[in-house]
Design an enzyme around this catalytic site. Structure first.
Site, PDB file in Angstrom:
ATOM      1  N   TRP A 101     -19.567 -11.399   9.906  1.00  0.00           N
ATOM      2  CA  TRP A 101     -20.594 -11.844   8.958  1.00  0.00           C
ATOM      3  C   TRP A 101     -21.916 -11.155   9.290  1.00  0.00           C
ATOM      4  O   TRP A 101     -22.309 -11.080  10.458  1.00  0.00           O
ATOM      5  CB  TRP A 101     -20.723 -13.369   9.062  1.00  0.00           C
ATOM      6  CG  TRP A 101     -21.743 -13.991   8.156  1.00  0.00           C
ATOM      7  CD1 TRP A 101     -21.950 -13.739   6.843  1.00  0.00           C
ATOM      8  CD2 TRP A 101     -22.695 -15.014   8.523  1.00  0.00           C
ATOM      9  NE1 TRP A 101     -22.964 -14.536   6.348  1.00  0.00           N
ATOM     10  CE2 TRP A 101     -23.430 -15.316   7.360  1.00  0.00           C
ATOM     11  CE3 TRP A 101     -22.960 -15.694   9.709  1.00  0.00           C
ATOM     12  CZ2 TRP A 101     -24.440 -16.284   7.356  1.00  0.00           C
ATOM     13  CZ3 TRP A 101     -23.965 -16.651   9.707  1.00  0.00           C
ATOM     14  CH2 TRP A 101     -24.693 -16.943   8.533  1.00  0.00           C
ATOM     15  N   ASP A 159     -17.117 -19.898  15.592  1.00  0.00           N
ATOM     16  CA  ASP A 159     -17.822 -20.164  14.338  1.00  0.00           C
ATOM     17  C   ASP A 159     -16.785 -20.723  13.364  1.00  0.00           C
ATOM     18  O   ASP A 159     -15.887 -20.015  12.913  1.00  0.00           O
ATOM     19  CB  ASP A 159     -18.428 -18.873  13.786  1.00  0.00           C
ATOM     20  CG  ASP A 159     -19.292 -19.115  12.545  1.00  0.00           C
ATOM     21  OD1 ASP A 159     -19.327 -20.272  12.059  1.00  0.00           O
ATOM     22  OD2 ASP A 159     -19.925 -18.161  12.067  1.00  0.00           O
ATOM     23  N   LYS A 163     -18.889 -25.110   2.910  1.00  0.00           N
ATOM     24  CA  LYS A 163     -17.736 -24.744   2.103  1.00  0.00           C
ATOM     25  C   LYS A 163     -16.782 -25.922   1.902  1.00  0.00           C
ATOM     26  O   LYS A 163     -16.400 -26.231   0.770  1.00  0.00           O
ATOM     27  CB  LYS A 163     -16.967 -23.583   2.763  1.00  0.00           C
ATOM     28  CG  LYS A 163     -17.830 -22.393   3.170  1.00  0.00           C
ATOM     29  CD  LYS A 163     -18.470 -21.711   1.988  1.00  0.00           C
ATOM     30  CE  LYS A 163     -19.081 -20.364   2.338  1.00  0.00           C
ATOM     31  NZ  LYS A 163     -20.136 -20.368   3.341  1.00  0.00           N
TER      32      LYS A 163
END
Length: 455
Positions: A184, A265, A301
């Site tokens: 990311w 993560d 999310k």
């Protein structure tokens, strides 16, 4: 370590300052050098008249490479434009989704007249923290049962990563973190600006559009003892490529043998496979072996709480005493950063996680989101195959989670944006959650044209 000593404070500050200087190197520093004299002569904020601004030397920063996609998309008047850049779930109709269970929980909170808007403690909402640790580590986690876990509420996944990075920069003996290549786009900045030295390990194999497992093992095997390693818990962003359970076990054994510190993560628990426990397997594998690790969680999310900025940082420690002392230092990181976290989003999460009926409803809605994304993968694969698009596109259905690493190059991406009004990041990553049955043919046409017409 005596963190209150002047020498410690100075070294930590120096590391962050050095990181900031590295971050600004390049064009912006050249501009600063060329204008250094004019800055010295520029007016103070109290000056009057039509003189220059005290901020005249500030250069315009480039758009964020991910969020900038949306900026460009919004300026495009085309009726067929399609935004596959930012990772946010959309319905089949292309609309943002607020989960029914979130609306129910929110209504319950609104109806509770006893609720107030007082500050939360520095570490956040207690119920939220306990339930978040249980969600990612498992209800039967020995670490939780032995009080070896400290969890603090943070500002979604990004904030959780940053708080963890700041803590490690102050209190961990190794200041090098290895992140996957690619990862990311915000990861290098989050860790670098916290004062850590960022290096990469091989992860993605462009030739197979899968995992470069041998390269991963070699790079972690040559990392210095004690180095920090960032791991994506599931649904790797941007590639959608995850290790198998057997490969995860090999990674765990290698990292523990070299005393490498895992920093997970976890942005997509339940959102990748549709199963909360399946998507937490990698984290639980490390937490159960008695070793230490860090986990950053996000509810953006999997609960659709993007704008509520709800996240948690959990640190699994060797003993309960160490966990307690670690939490005391996390408070010192958080207090001058944002003082304490917001209450609303965390209250929504806690309400859902502690109520059996709401939790069950959430898992059903979560699986529906995951299943729709899996369906979009299959539809896109079928559409490319039916068009006879050159190449092997099976990676689209092998990859998992919100994103697909298409394998398209930057020239092909530019072509698709110009000719078909399809917006994505320049590395060819697309958000499968932004697709629908209606837009899949348009995307397939664009990919086919790009592959056949642009090298």
């Amino acid at each position: 370590m005596n963190t209150s000593s002047p020498s410690f404070s100075s070294s930590a500050a120096d590391r962050r300052l050095s990181a900031l200087v590295r971050h600004l190197e390049g064009s912006s520093l050249n501009v600063l050098d060329s204008r250094s004299r004019s800055i010295a002569a520029s007016p103070t904020s109290g000056s009057h008249g039509a003189g220059n601004s005290v901020f005249d030397h500030v250069v315009r920063a480039p758009e964020d490479p991910i969020l900038g996609v949306t900026v460009a998309y919004n300026k495009d008047p085309s009726p067929v434009k399609l935004n596959l850049g930012v990772g946010a779930y959309r319905t089949e109709e292309g609309k943002p989704l607020v989960l029914n269970v979130v609306r129910r929980a929110e209504q319950m909170l609104v109806n509770d007249r006893s609720r107030v808007k007082e500050y939360l403690p520095i570490v956040g909402l207690s119920d939220f923290n306990k339930l978040s640790a249980k969600l990612i580590l498992g209800a039967d986690s020995p670490a939780i049962q032995e009080n070896r876990v400290t969890t603090v509420q943070c500002l979604s996944g990004t904030g959780s990563l940053r708080v963890g990075a700041e803590f490690l920069a102050r209190h961990y003996h190794q200041h090098t973190i290895y992140i996957p290549q690619p990862t990311w786009g915000n990861h290098p900045k989050v860790f670098g600006l916290a004062g850590l030295s960022v290096k990469t390990y091989r992860y993605y194999d462009p030739a197979t559009r899968g995992l470069n497992f041998q390269g991963l093992l070699e790079d972690l095997g040559s990392a210095p003892s004690g180095a920090i390693v960032l791991l994506h818990a599931c649904a790797h962003n941007p590639t959608g490529v995850d290790p198998t359970p057997h490969q995860w076990e090999q990674i765990r054994q290698l990292m523990r043998s070299k005393a490498l510190l895992p920093f997970f993560d976890s942005a997509y628990q339940g959102f990748a496979s549709g199963n909360l426990d399946t998507d937490a397997q990698s984290v639980r594998m490390f937490a159960k072996d008695g070793g230490e690790c860090l986990v950053a969680q996000s509810y953006a999310k999997n609960m659709g709480l993007y704008g509520e900025r709800v996240g948690a940082l959990s640190i699994v420690c060797r003993t309960a005493d160490v966990a307690s002392r670690v939490e005391s230092q996390l408070k010192l990181v958080i207090r001058p950063m944002y003082s304490n976290p917001p209450i609303h989003g965390a209250s929504i999460v806690a309400t859902i996680l502690k109520d059996r009926s709401l939790f069950q409803e959430w898992t059903i809605e979560l699986k529906a989101m995951a299943d729709r994304i899996i369906s979009m993968r299959q539809q896109l694969f079928d559409a490319l195959r039916s068009r006879g698009t050159p190449g092997d596109w099976s990676h689209i259905i092998k990859q998992i989670g919100m994103f697909t690493f298409t394998g398209l190059n930057s020239k092909q991406v530019v072509f698709m944006t110009k000719e078909y009004h399809i917006y994505m990041t320049s590395d060819g990553r697309i958000s499968m959650a932004g697709l629908s049955s209606r837009t899949v043919p348009h995307l397939a046409d664009a990919i086919h044209a790009a592959v056949t017409r642009v090298a």
